[in-house]
Design an enzyme around this catalytic site. Structure first.
Site, PDB file in Angstrom:
ATOM      1  N   ASP A   1      -7.968  -8.309   4.426  1.00  0.00           N
ATOM      2  CA  ASP A   1      -8.157  -7.341   5.472  1.00  0.00           C
ATOM      3  C   ASP A   1      -9.359  -7.110   6.183  1.00  0.00           C
ATOM      4  O   ASP A   1     -10.140  -7.755   5.597  1.00  0.00           O
ATOM      5  CB  ASP A   1      -7.676  -5.964   4.641  1.00  0.00           C
ATOM      6  CG  ASP A   1      -7.875  -4.688   5.365  1.00  0.00           C
ATOM      7  OD1 ASP A   1      -7.402  -4.593   6.418  1.00  0.00           O
ATOM      8  OD2 ASP A   1      -8.854  -3.979   4.816  1.00  0.00           O
TER       9      ASP A   1
ATOM     10  N   ASP B   1      -8.761  -2.940   0.600  1.00  0.00           N
ATOM     11  CA  ASP B   1      -9.301  -2.176  -0.162  1.00  0.00           C
ATOM     12  C   ASP B   1      -8.490  -0.763   0.267  1.00  0.00           C
ATOM     13  O   ASP B   1      -8.720   0.316  -0.539  1.00  0.00           O
ATOM     14  CB  ASP B   1     -10.842  -1.993   0.303  1.00  0.00           C
ATOM     15  CG  ASP B   1     -10.778  -1.457   1.873  1.00  0.00           C
ATOM     16  OD1 ASP B   1     -11.404  -0.469   2.148  1.00  0.00           O
ATOM     17  OD2 ASP B   1      -9.911  -2.031   2.643  1.00  0.00           O
TER      18      ASP B   1
ATOM     19  N   ASP C   1      -3.148  -0.797   2.235  1.00  0.00           N
ATOM     20  CA  ASP C   1      -3.244  -2.311   1.341  1.00  0.00           C
ATOM     21  C   ASP C   1      -2.234  -2.492   0.492  1.00  0.00           C
ATOM     22  O   ASP C   1      -2.131  -3.500  -0.023  1.00  0.00           O
ATOM     23  CB  ASP C   1      -4.448  -2.958   1.429  1.00  0.00           C
ATOM     24  CG  ASP C   1      -5.295  -2.976   2.767  1.00  0.00           C
ATOM     25  OD1 ASP C   1      -4.616  -3.102   3.867  1.00  0.00           O
ATOM     26  OD2 ASP C   1      -6.234  -2.714   2.656  1.00  0.00           O
TER      27      ASP C   1
END
Length: 559
Positions: free
Chosen positions: A258, A452, A456
């Site tokens: 990410d 995080d 996600d």
């Protein structure tokens, strides 16, 4: 019933029955010494995990009116104010409402350098207050606090066995009965078939065969290897939720990151200020800060932080936040516009079209274009190192998925040297991309997703191995992940893979060594060349060497 105790008991009683008393005593004595040494080694491995148990707080000082009461952390509710004195453990997660101090975060994050906390900062249960007096408003009940979750993760980690551990457990289940019946055949068949063969001699050989064949070296050292690997990783601030995930880290083909909060800090910062039409940099920043002063948007916060001075709200005569465009305000009698390209077009203002990686805030004073401010998310210090080192240890593909705009994403991808970048994705699109990338993997390699945020969680659960940022990551992400990096450093993933590779190497050394020595001595025992003393070494000695070798897994300081 066919375990090592059964094998040892048969061997000892058999030795006594055929008059080999010293050797019968030797089997018992050395077996007990071996068990004692194994227990010592296992306990040492447990200690690295037990150290984590020390972070469990025993009490909390709760504020009741003007008094302070010492209570169990379980009794504290969300919203209560607790007082943490110097030298005490922080019992629950919360926000500092009074005081300033340095806190030792090493038990949770593995970071050796103390961190400063002040009013407004988040503080986690398990931190140790070093010097100042802190008042903390509790944000999570004890059962939901970070410290409780970490303890729960580590205590349950050994229940998820690695494929190698499962193989050894199954192997021992079938191996031991086969060996018992093979020994029985060795004791009975040769004296009946071979002329002049004595029962006492072949019973002795069968007993030697039994002692040698005991699989305790494998049964003890292999789970201990994985247990030690999990303990060693926790020393470095990496929480692995099971031996299966530790073993899976050996075959990583693709790592998907990410962006915000994982490769970047998720903290927006003013990176450039460009002025036009005779206004100074200070004036532009001041007028933009006043215009944004009522907004709590991260972009507005970053402008206010850059300005860094007190805002006198009396100077702001009117304020209007136009959703999706920006701000329109009257500051010190001047009409100020601060916003994106769309606001400029909407208000028919001639502006400079800027091609830059970041968010552009255009500023207009009394319909006169004054310049623009570029705000970018800061890159984490070790992001580039993480990508570089992942390639160096054999990862084929590094990919970034983000909901951010394409220009910003491509800029980050280029700086870090990522193989692919997918931008402007919603959470469900991230899952689709991960599934697509998994289909592209030709080998038996695994896909890791590192994230995080709460958005996600679905991808973390879907990936072969989900890795969450534990320091600042959301609870949902930490819950869904298989591995948690407590320091929020992406480079810790490289450490985790190195620890996994070292653990597997040591485990396979033990398997080959144990089976190799046993095979040789078993053959010698069946042929009558190995005594009970050799048999005891082949069992207890090999087990002890294997256990001591497994202990090396705990030494992760140089990884």
């Amino acid at each position: 019933m066919f375990d090592e105790n059964f094998l040892m008991a048969v061997a000892t009683i058999g030795a006594f029955l055929i008059g080999e008393f010293p050797e019968g005593v030797a089997v018992m004595l050395f077996y007990q010494i071996g068990e004692f040494m194994q227990d010592l080694a296992v306990n040492r491995s447990r200690k690295s995990i037990a150290k984590l148990m020390d972070i469990r707080p025993d009490y909390a000082n709760i504020k009741v009116g003007e008094d302070i009461e010492k209570v169990s952390p379980d009794e504290v509710n969300i919203g209560d104010i607790i007082v943490v004195k110097p030298g005490e453990k922080v019992p629950l997660d919360g926000v500092v409402v009074e005081g300033k101090s340095m806190v030792d975060t090493s038990a949770l994050t593995g970071e050796s350098v103390p961190r400063e906390v002040k009013v407004g900062d988040e503080i986690l249960g398990g931190f140790i207050n070093k010097n100042g007096l802190l008042s903390v408003k509790v944000t999570k009940e004890f059962g939901e606090s970070t410290v409780s979750k970490i303890l729960d993760l580590v205590q349950n980690a050994s229940s998820k066995k690695a494929p190698t551990e499962n193989f050894i457990t199954k192997f021992a289940r079938y191996y031991t009965p086969i060996i018992v019946f093979a020994a029985l055949a060795l004791a009975i068949i040769p004296p009946l078939v071979i002329e002049g063969a004595k029962f006492s001699e072949w019973i002795y050989r069968a007993l030697v065969f039994l002692v040698i064949s005991c699989p305790c070296a494998l049964v003890v050292s292999i789970p201990l290897g994985f247990f030690g690997g999990i303990g060693g990783a926790s020393k470095r601030g990496i929480l692995v939720k099971g031996g299966n995930y530790l073993e899976a880290l050996n075959n990583v083909d693709t790592v998907v990151f990410d962006k915000t909060g994982t490769l970047t800090k998720g903290v927006f910062k003013v990176t450039e200020i460009k002025v036009k039409n005779g206004i100074s940099r200070e004036q532009l920043l001041e007028i933009a800060a006043y215009a944004e002063s009522y907004s709590n948007h991260p972009i507005a916060v970053s402008i206010l932080n850059e300005y860094g001075k007190e805002i006198n709200k009396d100077y702001i005569e009117s304020y209007d936040e136009i959703s999706g465009y920006g701000i329109k305000a009257v500051v010190k009698g001047k009409v100020v516009l601060a916003g994106n390209d769309k606001l400029m077009k909407k208000e028919n203002i001639e502006y400079e079209d800027v091609d830059a990686a970041g968010t552009i805030v255009h500023v207009v004073i009394d319909r006169k274009y004054a310049g623009y401010i570029i705000i970018s998310d800061e890159m984490k210090k070790d992001s580039e190192k993480a990508v570089r080192e992942l390639k160096a240890i054999g990862v084929n593909k590094t990919v970034m998925l983000t909901g951010d705009n394409k220009k910003v994403a491509d800029s980050v991808g280029e700086k870090l040297g990522l193989d692919r970048v997918y931008a402007e994705l919603l959470p469900q699109h991230k899952v689709e991309k991960v599934e697509m990338l998994e289909r592209e993997i030709q080998t038996k390699g695994k896909l890791i997703f590192v994230g995080d945020g709460i958005n996600d969680a679905p991808v973390l659960a879907r990936a072969d191995i989900g890795v969450a940022m534990g320091g600042l990551g959301s609870d949902a992400a930490i819950e869904a992940a298989d591995i948690v990096l407590m320091t929020d450093e992406p480079s810790k993933l490289v450490n985790a893979i190195k620890i996994a590779k070292r653990t597997r190497k040591i485990v396979w050394q033990n398997i080959i060594f144990s089976l190799g020595i046993k095979g040789i001595v078993l053959l010698l025992g069946a042929l009558g060349y190995a005594t009970m003393w050799a048999a005891v070494f082949a069992d207890v000695g090999v087990a002890l060497i294997a256990v001591l070798n497994a202990m090396r897994v705990l030494n992760v300081n140089n990884i």
